[in-house]
Design an enzyme around this catalytic site. Structure first.
Site, mmCIF file in Angstrom:
data_model
loop_
_atom_site.group_PDB
_atom_site.id
_atom_site.type_symbol
_atom_site.label_atom_id
_atom_site.label_comp_id
_atom_site.label_asym_id
_atom_site.label_seq_id
_atom_site.Cartn_x
_atom_site.Cartn_y
_atom_site.Cartn_z
ATOM 1 N N THR A 9 0.821 -1.219 0.000
ATOM 2 C CA THR A 9 0.000 0.000 0.000
ATOM 3 C C THR A 9 0.854 1.269 0.000
ATOM 4 O O THR A 9 0.328 2.368 -0.066
ATOM 5 C CB THR A 9 -0.913 0.030 1.246
ATOM 6 O OG1 THR A 9 -0.076 -0.164 2.399
ATOM 7 C CG2 THR A 9 -1.972 -1.055 1.196
ATOM 8 N N VAL A 12 6.268 2.910 -2.830
ATOM 9 C CA VAL A 12 7.080 1.981 -3.627
ATOM 10 C C VAL A 12 6.296 0.706 -3.921
ATOM 11 O O VAL A 12 6.305 0.208 -5.050
ATOM 12 C CB VAL A 12 8.412 1.661 -2.909
ATOM 13 C CG1 VAL A 12 9.203 0.618 -3.690
ATOM 14 C CG2 VAL A 12 9.249 2.924 -2.718
ATOM 15 N N CYS A 127 17.771 4.898 -3.158
ATOM 16 C CA CYS A 127 17.391 5.597 -4.393
ATOM 17 C C CYS A 127 18.473 6.551 -4.909
ATOM 18 O O CYS A 127 18.800 6.548 -6.100
ATOM 19 C CB CYS A 127 16.087 6.362 -4.173
ATOM 20 S SG CYS A 127 15.996 7.202 -2.585
ATOM 21 N N LYS A 218 24.926 6.343 3.265
ATOM 22 C CA LYS A 218 24.482 5.346 2.279
ATOM 23 C C LYS A 218 25.198 5.586 0.950
ATOM 24 O O LYS A 218 25.616 4.648 0.273
ATOM 25 C CB LYS A 218 22.968 5.438 2.064
ATOM 26 C CG LYS A 218 22.153 4.905 3.236
ATOM 27 C CD LYS A 218 20.674 5.157 3.011
ATOM 28 C CE LYS A 218 19.891 4.897 4.281
ATOM 29 N NZ LYS A 218 18.477 5.312 4.184
ATOM 30 N N HIS A 247 14.645 12.391 -8.042
ATOM 31 C CA HIS A 247 15.760 13.026 -7.348
ATOM 32 C C HIS A 247 16.732 13.608 -8.381
ATOM 33 O O HIS A 247 17.030 12.970 -9.399
ATOM 34 C CB HIS A 247 16.563 12.011 -6.527
ATOM 35 C CG HIS A 247 15.815 11.390 -5.387
ATOM 36 N ND1 HIS A 247 14.651 11.906 -4.873
ATOM 37 C CD2 HIS A 247 16.105 10.294 -4.631
ATOM 38 C CE1 HIS A 247 14.245 11.146 -3.863
ATOM 39 N NE2 HIS A 247 15.099 10.162 -3.705
#
Ligand SMILES: NC(=O)c1ccc[n+]([C@@H]2O[C@H](COP(=O)([O-])OP(=O)(O)OC[C@H]3O[C@@H](n4cnc5c(N)ncnc54)[C@H](OP(=O)(O)O)[C@@H]3O)[C@@H](O)[C@H]2O)c1
Length: 336
Positions: A9, A12, A127, A218, A247
């Site tokens: 839901t 992504v 991402c 990250k 992005h």
């Protein structure tokens, strides 16, 4: 094929369901899972409405061809080991296992070979990392020594609730309210400050020792793991901007070799699903696309280039990469 989507839901998860349809996979059974809150709700798949089920130990103990996890690190840590023990292949979108030794961190265009004969948990990178490593993959032949990256990350990168928070602020502005004042009065907040008409120079938690954020880290750790090269120095600065999807990233790359602009561009374009554009490409134009766009290529010194990279964070940065992992895993391992 039997596929399960955990976190179906969410921003992504919904895109994963849409892409399972778009990838035209031979799916016999598609199961959708979320928390108790959303159990019983419906999500459209092809010409039907599938019912969302509550995520439990029992459903994760069943056998699937592929399980796509996209419900946050806590859920992945709690449930994906159960699914792995049951012999399943799990593609995990959270940061829970990305740094773990023995767990492949995969962008199929770069290191898809790691999927050969592999079963268990496969980590999908962050991402902002995915689009950067895709954009720079082709120039690795010239020896990447340093990367300086400033991100301009969209609101959807923080999930459904973050977008809702932004839409509320747009509505307040439209009604003539003072957005900052209304924000101070509101209860549950995703962002520390109003995101409407704003830029937030911090994503994630700050490491007290270095001052770096978890999102900055990250970009360092995942880039080295995907390129399998710990000698690359990455200087990241992750920021959130008031765009909804895609992005943007300003990337400076210092190479070992002196190359000219056309050779650099040719190398960038050698990676599948990466396109160079002479015109600038903005987040609005990249939204809804499965391509990583590189524009504003500038030679800053004999071995230094700066580029602008933009890609849809929900697709390229999450769901599309997960589906590409699934497709590549299937292709490699069925060949035998
Ligand atoms: N957004 C991006 O650009 C992006 C990119 C790369 C990676 N990711 C990662 O992908 C994951 C999901 O992100 P998102 O943006 O889609 O978040 P989101 O929109 O907030 O969706 C979260 C999903 O997780 C489910 N969930 C939450 N708690 C759960 C629980 N206890 N048990 C079962 N399901 C639970 C939610 O279900 P309910 O409806 O029941 O609450 C919802 O389906 C995160 O790990 C995120 O870091 C996101």
């Amino acid at each position: 094929m039997k596929i399960g989507v955990v976190g179906a839901t969410g921003e992504v998860g919904r895109m994963m369901v849409q892409l399972i349809e778009e990838f035209d996979l031979p799916v016999e059974e598609l199961r959708l899972f979320a928390s108790k809150r959303s159990a019983g709700s419906h999500i459209k798949y092809k010409h039907t409405e599938l019912v969302v089920e509550e995520l439990t130990d029992e459903v994760m103990s069943e056998s699937y061809d592929y399980l796509l996890f996209s419900a946050g690190g806590g859920v992945s840590k709690r449930f994906s080991p159960i699914a792995a023990t049951a012999g399943n292949v799990i593609i995990d979108n959270s940061s829970a296992f990305r740094g773990e030794e023995g767990i492949p961190l995969v962008v199929p265009e770069i290191n898809g070979h790691l999927l050969e004969n592999y079963r268990g948990i496969i980590a999908n990178p962050n991402c902002s990392t995915i689009q950067m490593v895709l954009a720079l993959n082709g120039v690795r032949d010239f020896g990447i020594r340093e990367i300086v990256v400033s991100t301009y990350q969209s609101i959807s990168g923080a999930g459904r609730k973050a977008l809702d928070e932004y839409y509320n602020q747009v509505e307040w502005f439209g009604k003539g309210y003072d957005v900052s004042e209304k924000f101070e009065q509101s209860q549950k907040k995703v962002f520390e400050k109003p995101i409407f008409s704003n830029v937030m120079p911090l994503i994630g938690e700050i490491d007290p020792e270095t001052g770096m954020s978890s999102e900055d880290l990250k970009l360092i750790n995942e880039t080295r793991k995907i390129y399998s090269d710990d000698s690359i120095t990455v200087y990241p600065f992750a920021a959130r901007v008031a765009s909804e999807y895609s992005h943007g990233e300003s990337v400076l790359v210092k190479l070992e070799k002196d190359v000219d602009v056309s050779t650099f561009i040719e190398a960038v374009q050698s990676t599948p699903n990466v396109k160079y554009s002479q015109d600038i490409v903005t987040p609005l134009e990249a939204a809804g696309s499965d391509i990583t766009y590189v524009s504003r290529v500038r030679k800053m010194g004999k071995d230094v280039f700066m580029i602008w990279v933009v890609a849809d964070n929900i697709r390229v940065g999450a769901a599309t990469n997960a589906l590409r992992i699934l497709a590549e895993h299937r292709r490699i391992n069925q060949r035998r």
